[in-house]
Design a protein around this motif. Structure first.
Motif, PDB file in Angstrom:
ATOM      1  N   SER A   1       0.834  -1.210   0.000  1.00 58.66           N
ATOM      2  CA  SER A   1       0.000   0.000   0.000  1.00 58.66           C
ATOM      3  C   SER A   1       0.864   1.254   0.000  1.00 58.66           C
ATOM      4  CB  SER A   1      -0.924   0.007   1.218  1.00 58.66           C
ATOM      5  OG  SER A   1      -1.731  -1.141   1.259  1.00 58.66           O
ATOM      6  N   LEU A   2       1.899   1.260   0.816  1.00 52.68           N
ATOM      7  CA  LEU A   2       2.809   2.407   0.861  1.00 52.68           C
ATOM      8  C   LEU A   2       3.575   2.546  -0.451  1.00 52.68           C
ATOM      9  CD1 LEU A   2       4.179   2.079   4.510  1.00 52.68           C
ATOM     10  CD2 LEU A   2       2.643   3.842   3.617  1.00 52.68           C
ATOM     11  N   LEU A   3       3.900   1.407  -1.052  1.00 53.61           N
ATOM     12  CA  LEU A   3       4.554   1.427  -2.360  1.00 53.61           C
ATOM     13  C   LEU A   3       3.651   2.114  -3.378  1.00 53.61           C
ATOM     14  CD1 LEU A   3       6.913   0.298  -4.201  1.00 53.61           C
ATOM     15  CD2 LEU A   3       5.413  -1.653  -4.606  1.00 53.61           C
ATOM     16  N   LEU A   4       2.375   1.746  -3.398  1.00 50.89           N
ATOM     17  CA  LEU A   4       1.431   2.333  -4.338  1.00 50.89           C
ATOM     18  C   LEU A   4       1.211   3.810  -4.034  1.00 50.89           C
ATOM     19  CD1 LEU A   4      -0.477   1.970  -6.692  1.00 50.89           C
ATOM     20  CD2 LEU A   4      -2.221   1.137  -5.103  1.00 50.89           C
ATOM     21  N   PHE A   5       1.125   4.162  -2.766  1.00 52.95           N
ATOM     22  CA  PHE A   5       1.013   5.575  -2.393  1.00 52.95           C
ATOM     23  C   PHE A   5       2.190   6.365  -2.951  1.00 52.95           C
ATOM     24  CE2 PHE A   5       2.653   8.901   0.385  1.00 52.95           C
ATOM     25  CZ  PHE A   5       1.568   9.763   0.473  1.00 52.95           C
ATOM     26  N   GLY A   6       3.396   5.824  -2.802  1.00 45.74           N
ATOM     27  CA  GLY A   6       4.581   6.502  -3.314  1.00 45.74           C
ATOM     28  C   GLY A   6       4.548   6.671  -4.820  1.00 45.74           C
ATOM     29  N   PHE A   7       4.022   5.666  -5.515  1.00 46.21           N
ATOM     30  CA  PHE A   7       3.913   5.773  -6.970  1.00 46.21           C
ATOM     31  C   PHE A   7       3.026   6.950  -7.357  1.00 46.21           C
ATOM     32  CE2 PHE A   7       4.661   0.942  -7.816  1.00 46.21           C
ATOM     33  CZ  PHE A   7       5.995   1.111  -7.480  1.00 46.21           C
ATOM     34  N   PHE A   8       1.900   7.091  -6.674  1.00 48.93           N
ATOM     35  CA  PHE A   8       0.957   8.155  -7.011  1.00 48.93           C
ATOM     36  C   PHE A   8       1.433   9.533  -6.570  1.00 48.93           C
ATOM     37  CE2 PHE A   8      -2.522   4.837  -7.088  1.00 48.93           C
ATOM     38  CZ  PHE A   8      -2.819   5.013  -8.430  1.00 48.93           C
ATOM     39  N   PHE A   9       2.108   9.597  -5.446  1.00 51.52           N
ATOM     40  CA  PHE A   9       2.387  10.894  -4.821  1.00 51.52           C
ATOM     41  C   PHE A   9       3.664  11.500  -5.385  1.00 51.52           C
ATOM     42  CE2 PHE A   9       3.554  13.876  -1.468  1.00 51.52           C
ATOM     43  CZ  PHE A   9       2.335  14.496  -1.248  1.00 51.52           C
TER      44      PHE A   9
ATOM     45  N   GLY B   1       5.727   8.433 -19.573  1.00 53.58           N
ATOM     46  CA  GLY B   1       7.029   7.909 -19.164  1.00 53.58           C
ATOM     47  C   GLY B   1       8.171   8.806 -19.595  1.00 53.58           C
ATOM     48  N   PRO B   2       9.016   8.354 -20.519  1.00 53.62           N
ATOM     49  CA  PRO B   2      10.167   9.159 -20.931  1.00 53.62           C
ATOM     50  C   PRO B   2       9.774  10.429 -21.669  1.00 53.62           C
ATOM     51  CG  PRO B   2       9.971   7.182 -22.288  1.00 53.62           C
ATOM     52  CD  PRO B   2       9.011   7.024 -21.165  1.00 53.62           C
ATOM     53  N   GLY B   3       8.504  10.517 -22.130  1.00 51.51           N
ATOM     54  CA  GLY B   3       8.062  11.712 -22.824  1.00 51.51           C
ATOM     55  C   GLY B   3       7.669  12.850 -21.910  1.00 51.51           C
ATOM     56  N   LEU B   4       7.449  12.596 -20.637  1.00 47.56           N
ATOM     57  CA  LEU B   4       7.060  13.669 -19.722  1.00 47.56           C
ATOM     58  C   LEU B   4       7.286  13.320 -18.262  1.00 47.56           C
ATOM     59  CD1 LEU B   4       5.736  16.375 -19.047  1.00 47.56           C
ATOM     60  CD2 LEU B   4       3.507  15.252 -19.162  1.00 47.56           C
ATOM     61  N   GLY B   5       6.589  12.292 -17.776  1.00 46.90           N
ATOM     62  CA  GLY B   5       6.542  12.039 -16.340  1.00 46.90           C
ATOM     63  C   GLY B   5       7.898  11.808 -15.704  1.00 46.90           C
ATOM     64  N   ILE B   6       8.703  10.945 -16.312  1.00 47.64           N
ATOM     65  CA  ILE B   6       9.984  10.589 -15.682  1.00 47.64           C
ATOM     66  C   ILE B   6      11.007  11.727 -15.774  1.00 47.64           C
ATOM     67  CG2 ILE B   6      11.864   8.909 -15.657  1.00 47.64           C
ATOM     68  CD1 ILE B   6       9.879   6.845 -16.753  1.00 47.64           C
ATOM     69  N   PRO B   7      11.216  12.362 -16.948  1.00 52.02           N
ATOM     70  CA  PRO B   7      12.148  13.505 -16.970  1.00 52.02           C
ATOM     71  C   PRO B   7      11.713  14.625 -16.038  1.00 52.02           C
ATOM     72  CG  PRO B   7      11.672  12.771 -19.194  1.00 52.02           C
ATOM     73  CD  PRO B   7      10.726  12.039 -18.297  1.00 52.02           C
ATOM     74  N   ARG B   8      10.411  14.892 -15.998  1.00 49.36           N
ATOM     75  CA  ARG B   8       9.935  15.949 -15.109  1.00 49.36           C
ATOM     76  C   ARG B   8      10.175  15.588 -13.649  1.00 49.36           C
ATOM     77  NH1 ARG B   8       3.724  17.868 -15.349  1.00 49.36           N
ATOM     78  NH2 ARG B   8       3.457  15.819 -14.398  1.00 49.36           N
ATOM     79  N   ALA B   9      10.022  14.303 -13.324  1.00 50.33           N
ATOM     80  CA  ALA B   9      10.273  13.867 -11.946  1.00 50.33           C
ATOM     81  C   ALA B   9      11.715  14.113 -11.538  1.00 50.33           C
ATOM     82  CB  ALA B   9       9.931  12.385 -11.799  1.00 50.33           C
ATOM     83  N   GLY B  10      12.635  14.044 -12.507  1.00 46.58           N
ATOM     84  CA  GLY B  10      14.037  14.282 -12.182  1.00 46.58           C
ATOM     85  C   GLY B  10      14.406  15.738 -12.078  1.00 46.58           C
TER      86      GLY B  10
ATOM     87  N   ASN C   1      -0.919   2.615 -15.687  1.00 50.55           N
ATOM     88  CA  ASN C   1       0.450   2.125 -15.793  1.00 50.55           C
ATOM     89  C   ASN C   1       0.908   1.415 -14.522  1.00 50.55           C
ATOM     90  OD1 ASN C   1       1.883   3.075 -18.410  1.00 50.55           O
ATOM     91  ND2 ASN C   1       0.743   4.864 -17.760  1.00 50.55           N
ATOM     92  N   PHE C   2       0.522   1.945 -13.375  1.00 52.42           N
ATOM     93  CA  PHE C   2       1.021   1.401 -12.110  1.00 52.42           C
ATOM     94  C   PHE C   2       0.496   0.006 -11.831  1.00 52.42           C
ATOM     95  CE2 PHE C   2       1.513   5.997 -10.467  1.00 52.42           C
ATOM     96  CZ  PHE C   2       2.772   6.066 -11.048  1.00 52.42           C
ATOM     97  N   GLY C   3      -0.545  -0.403 -12.548  1.00 52.81           N
ATOM     98  CA  GLY C   3      -1.024  -1.773 -12.388  1.00 52.81           C
ATOM     99  C   GLY C   3       0.068  -2.793 -12.662  1.00 52.81           C
ATOM    100  N   PHE C   4       0.941  -2.501 -13.657  1.00 53.43           N
ATOM    101  CA  PHE C   4       2.054  -3.398 -13.956  1.00 53.43           C
ATOM    102  C   PHE C   4       2.977  -3.519 -12.746  1.00 53.43           C
ATOM    103  CE2 PHE C   4       1.107  -1.811 -18.315  1.00 53.43           C
ATOM    104  CZ  PHE C   4       0.832  -3.027 -18.915  1.00 53.43           C
ATOM    105  N   ALA C   5       3.341  -2.362 -12.167  1.00 44.65           N
ATOM    106  CA  ALA C   5       4.304  -2.359 -11.061  1.00 44.65           C
ATOM    107  C   ALA C   5       3.755  -3.062  -9.828  1.00 44.65           C
ATOM    108  CB  ALA C   5       4.700  -0.921 -10.718  1.00 44.65           C
ATOM    109  N   ILE C   6       2.470  -2.867  -9.545  1.00 48.41           N
ATOM    110  CA  ILE C   6       1.872  -3.512  -8.384  1.00 48.41           C
ATOM    111  C   ILE C   6       1.829  -5.027  -8.578  1.00 48.41           C
ATOM    112  CG2 ILE C   6      -0.251  -3.766  -7.068  1.00 48.41           C
ATOM    113  CD1 ILE C   6       1.394  -1.308  -6.388  1.00 48.41           C
TER     114      ILE C   6
ATOM    115  N   CYS D   1       8.764   8.194  -9.966  1.00 51.55           N
ATOM    116  CA  CYS D   1       9.676   7.817 -11.047  1.00 51.55           C
ATOM    117  C   CYS D   1       9.906   6.300 -11.059  1.00 51.55           C
ATOM    118  CB  CYS D   1      11.001   8.549 -10.842  1.00 51.55           C
ATOM    119  SG  CYS D   1      12.115   8.496 -12.224  1.00 51.55           S
ATOM    120  N   ILE D   2      10.069   5.721  -9.894  1.00 48.35           N
ATOM    121  CA  ILE D   2      10.288   4.272  -9.785  1.00 48.35           C
ATOM    122  C   ILE D   2       9.079   3.508 -10.318  1.00 48.35           C
ATOM    123  CG2 ILE D   2      10.517   2.361  -8.129  1.00 48.35           C
ATOM    124  CD1 ILE D   2      12.171   4.355  -6.396  1.00 48.35           C
ATOM    125  N   GLY D   3       7.875   3.942  -9.920  1.00 47.24           N
ATOM    126  CA  GLY D   3       6.672   3.281 -10.396  1.00 47.24           C
ATOM    127  C   GLY D   3       6.552   3.304 -11.905  1.00 47.24           C
ATOM    128  N   LEU D   4       6.877   4.449 -12.499  1.00 44.29           N
ATOM    129  CA  LEU D   4       6.800   4.569 -13.955  1.00 44.29           C
ATOM    130  C   LEU D   4       7.868   3.732 -14.649  1.00 44.29           C
ATOM    131  CD1 LEU D   4       6.093   8.403 -14.238  1.00 44.29           C
ATOM    132  CD2 LEU D   4       4.505   6.544 -14.743  1.00 44.29           C
TER     133      LEU D   4
END
Length: 458
Positions: A18-26, A97-106, A210-215, A302-305
């Motif tokens: 649950s905390l892992l999933l919270f971290g993915f979203f937050f 992913g690499p088009g927005l979310g992950i680079p922006r997260a960094g 997307n996070f369904g894969f990671a969970i 970023c990890i979740g993505l």
């Protein structure tokens, strides 16, 4: 046997997932939207956060439910048709992913928390490069062994993030007396709906697909003997608990914005509000706390993505193994975070604004699938109408469509709130649902008439 199997997944493991999933979203957006909402909403903050919770908590939780129920985003998208099932996951994965979310997260933690603290003589490009290299090196190390992700993120990183957020909240609560200003801007007349839109802008419903894969990977790493059905049950439980944590944290952050509104009247975004509150309530430690909060929040997202996308692309293209994909995504994202992020945002953001409504509609259709037995006409007509009007709406906001069509879009209900797609989509769903029911009834009557005719002949 069932009782023994269930014991394999302990309450502690459930909490860690649950905390892992919270971290993915937050991520960063989830951190900075609520304080500004609290400041602007003032006395209407309860109404605003209620609306915010619908799209920033309920929709992501339902997204996890929908993906788990349909055994993956691919299967959910294929309910529309096979072409949509191929293209939709691919577009979503590339854009978020690499088009927005992950680079922006960094890059966001550096811009929001570290850059304002650097002395003028420090080279910003060099400092940003150093920060992002370290950031993505840590992300790579955490993602390269997906079997350890629950222990590393769910057990250590996310609890630390929650502890830091709680520290900021309680220090603000003790330092400043609670006060509420008057609602400002759109919150003065439509606080609930504005809150709904703010939560919608987090795009967590999109990320949930997307996070369904990671969970799934995280639960499999626990080596359960429960099988797919009970694994799905634990996914549901983790989603509900993660959603509860999200709601509590949003309440804390909104409170900070509400109670400090008069103290920081010139702040323009949630990051400034949090930095100011941390500096006054915690002194120099507050700066370090904010840098840590922003970095950890973006790191977990970023990890979740990265995990989700690496797993997805390694399955559709086996040549690129999971580890290869982690490496490629981390390297590309690090480069974009330093050099090409502004350019790629021009492409990715319109794509996400088009796909976000489609994601919400797809999630709700997946949740309610049993009510219409997964009839493809309901999925297809509803999703494609939503896609069409979302596409036109984005081009309308950019003034790239003819005046006549623009005037038509502006006449649609809720168009001023970027929700011009909503009513046409609801109409498409209603018409397809009723039409499908009438078609089934007519077939049943025809079949009954044929049976009666055959009996009479006999």
């Amino acid at each position: 046997m069932e009782r023994i199997m269930r014991k394999n997944f302990s309450l502690t493991s459930t909490l860690q997932v649950s905390l892992l999933l919270f971290g993915f979203f937050f991520g960063a957006g989830n951190l900075i939207f609520p304080p500004l909402m609290g400041k602007m909403a003032g006395t209407e903050f309860l109404s605003a956060i209620s609306g915010f919770a619908i799209t920033a908590v309920l929709c992501p939780v339902l997204g996890i439910f929908s993906v788990a129920k349909m055994d993956g985003m691919d299967n959910l998208a294929k309910q529309v048709d096979k072409y949509f099932g191929l293209l939709f996951p691919l577009v979503i994965c590339l854009a978020i992913g690499p088009g927005l979310g992950i680079p922006r997260a960094g890059s966001v933690p550096f811009v929001m928390a570290l850059e304002p603290l650097l002395p003028p003589e420090v080279s910003l490009p060099a400092a940003r490069a150093l920060y992002t290299v370290v950031f993505f090196a840590i992300a790579f190390w955490l993602c390269i062994s997906p079997g350890k992700i629950v222990r590393r993120v769910g057990k250590f990183i996310t609890p630390l993030l929650l502890l830091l957020i709680c520290s900021l909240f309680f220090s603000t609560w003790l330092k400043f007396p609670f006060r509420q200003g008057l609602a400002q801007g759109p919150y003065a007349g439509a606080s609930f709906l504005t809150g709904v839109l703010e939560g919608y802008n987090t795009m967590d419903a999109l990320a949930a697909l997307n996070f369904g894969f990671a969970i799934t990977i995280a639960i499999k790493s626990l080596n359960l003997k429960d099988g797919r059905q009970n694994g799905r049950f634990y996914t549901y439980a983790a989603a509900v608990i993660a959603g509860t944590f999200l709601l509590i944290v949003y309440g804390m952050l909104t409170y900070i914005g509400v109670t400090t509104a008069d103290l920081f009247p010139t702040t323009k975004n949630g990051a400034e509000i949090l930095r100011s509150a941390a500096a006054i309530s915690l002194g120099k430690f507050g700066y370090a706390l904010m840098l840590s909060v922003f970095s950890l929040a973006c790191l977990t997202t970023c990890i979740g993505l990265i995990v989700s996308l690496s797993d997805y692309f390694s399955k559709i293209c086996p040549y690129f193994t999971y580890k290869k994909m982690v490496t490629i995504i981390c390297v590309i994202s690090c480069l974009l975070a330093n050099f090409g992020l502004d350019a790629i945002l021009k492409f990715s953001l319109p794509t996400l604004f088009i796909m976000s409504p489609v994601s919400v509609v797809l999630i709700l259709l997946g949740i309610g699938e049993r009510f219409y037995r997964g009839r493809r006409i309901v999925f297809s007509l509803t999703v494609y109408v939503c896609l069409l009007f979302s596409f036109i709406d984005v081009f309308n906001k950019a003034s790239w469509i003819p005046t006549l069509l623009r005037d038509f879009m502006d006449l649609l209900p809720l168009s001023e709130f970027k929700l011009a797609w909503l009513v046409p989509t609801l109409l498409a769903f209603g018409l397809s649902f009723i039409g499908d029911k009438l078609y089934l009834c007519s077939r049943c009557r025809t079949a009954g008439a044929l049976d009666t005719s055959e009996k009479n002949e006999n």
